[in-house]
Design an enzyme around this catalytic site. Sequence first.
Site, PDB file in Angstrom:
ATOM      1  N   ASP A  23       0.864  -1.184   0.000  1.00  0.00           N
ATOM      2  CA  ASP A  23       0.000   0.000   0.000  1.00  0.00           C
ATOM      3  C   ASP A  23       0.894   1.226   0.000  1.00  0.00           C
ATOM      4  OD1 ASP A  23      -2.075   1.750   0.134  1.00  0.00           O
ATOM      5  OD2 ASP A  23      -2.975   0.932   1.956  1.00  0.00           O
ATOM      6  N   ASP A  64      -2.728   2.277  -6.151  1.00  0.00           N
ATOM      7  CA  ASP A  64      -1.637   2.290  -5.176  1.00  0.00           C
ATOM      8  C   ASP A  64      -1.633   1.080  -4.242  1.00  0.00           C
ATOM      9  OD1 ASP A  64      -4.006   3.079  -3.945  1.00  0.00           O
ATOM     10  OD2 ASP A  64      -2.976   4.295  -2.458  1.00  0.00           O
ATOM     11  N   GLU A  65      -2.338   0.026  -4.605  1.00  0.00           N
ATOM     12  CA  GLU A  65      -2.506  -1.074  -3.656  1.00  0.00           C
ATOM     13  C   GLU A  65      -2.638  -2.388  -4.416  1.00  0.00           C
ATOM     14  OE1 GLU A  65      -5.600  -2.126   0.016  1.00  0.00           O
ATOM     15  OE2 GLU A  65      -5.973  -0.428  -1.308  1.00  0.00           O
TER      16      GLU A  65
END
Length: 488
Positions: free
Chosen positions: A11, A105-106
């Site tokens: 993350d 983003d993860e």
Amino acid sequence: MRVAPTILHLDMDAFYASAEQAAKPSLRGKPVVVGGLGMRGVVATASYEARRLGVHSAMPMAQARRLAPNAAYLVPRFALYRTVSDQVMELLGRLSPLVEPLSLDEAFVDLEAGGVADDSASARAIGEQLRTVIRGVTGLSGSVGLAGSKMLAKIASEEAKPDGLLLIEPGTERELLAPMSVRILPGVGPATGDHLRRAGMTVVSHLAEAGEAELVRLLGKAHGVALHRMAKGYDDRPVVAERDAKSVSVEDTFDVDLHDRVRVRAEVVRLADRCVQRLRDAGRSGRTVVLKVRRFDFSTLTRSETLRGPTDDPTVVREAAARLLEAVDTTGGVRLLGVGVTGLADYTQEDLFAQAADAEHAAEEAAAADAPDEGEGTVEAAAGAEARASEEPPASRRWQAGHDVRHDVHGHGWVQGSGVGRVTVRFEEPGTPPGRVRTFRIDDPELQPADPLPLVRDPVDYSSWPASLPKSLSGSVPAEGEGEVSSP
């Protein structure tokens, strides 16, 4: 559940805000808020400096401004975020064929499937290397969680934030989870959390002790059984490389309620075109067109129309959305509009021309039925022109806070703000010291919009990774226990 912590969850830390701080030297170490800047805008991401002031994601922007009046408020730059996300996902793809992106983003990564880790030591080494390589390539930090299941890996990365690593050893799950809030578990939102709190269950150990039967009584069979398993640390969901999108949609919230029916229709057409562009970018087509309308009183209506086959034709989607709008009462004002396409497919129906012809024929019939009487044409034409003009932002709206510009004399910079016929620009780049601020007329011919610059001008060569860590980075990998979080 695995016997080794070989599921990794990455993350990126405050992704949008961190990217803006990396791109704008003058904002480093200062509160930064990214999101919609209008009266009804919401926070997309806040930097950790802003979070310490109480600002968080999904908060109304007006509330954020009250909490952090001196923060920098910026409009998102999705072109930059997607570029950085592609770099990160490419790195993850080097570790395993099983990478499950959850957002820009993860992502989850199955390290065992990639053959790069089979025990705690190798998993930790890969996690440490990943964080280091990401920083070397993008200039940004990410937090890593390692565990024997997806649920625990995600919890671990959250606990490791910011810029940390947490490895949960198999067998320690229940001990680690026991004192945590029930809200840490997937599927426990505010409503479920309040329901459990009223039943005297506030931490995970309470759920495990209550037993499956009690949770089923409180929450229903499906939710109760799943929650009891998670409270005991069980989660056997696999990492899935391809997460098939079920729909593509776009929506806009307006600063001021729309009352003009012509303007509402123009906005629906604009949203339909944006939706089709996203559909084409994804290489997909869809069969069902969906219109979403949120009215002045916050009541939300959705209407849908299923076509004869999948399409990515803008005329077909545009006319279907317009037909759906005709069935919606917008009296009183509209605060949000959205257009989406569901029933996605990887192909397009061959008979698109027939669909487009049907749409055009329907439009012609509607136009004939609504044709103005003599003397009304001028008024209708003026209203249409006004609606079209409303789609084109005035010159001042081109200069959105945070967006990139280039000046013929001063070079690359970014917009700090604009108004009253002026635009203020700070001239700096990712690798420079904080730059100077200058103000120009909004129509200055020497000032033009520009593309974002790379956050790292000379990224480290990681072509040999993960077989070996680049020499220029090997010295920056923290020793065990240094610069990271470990499970007990």
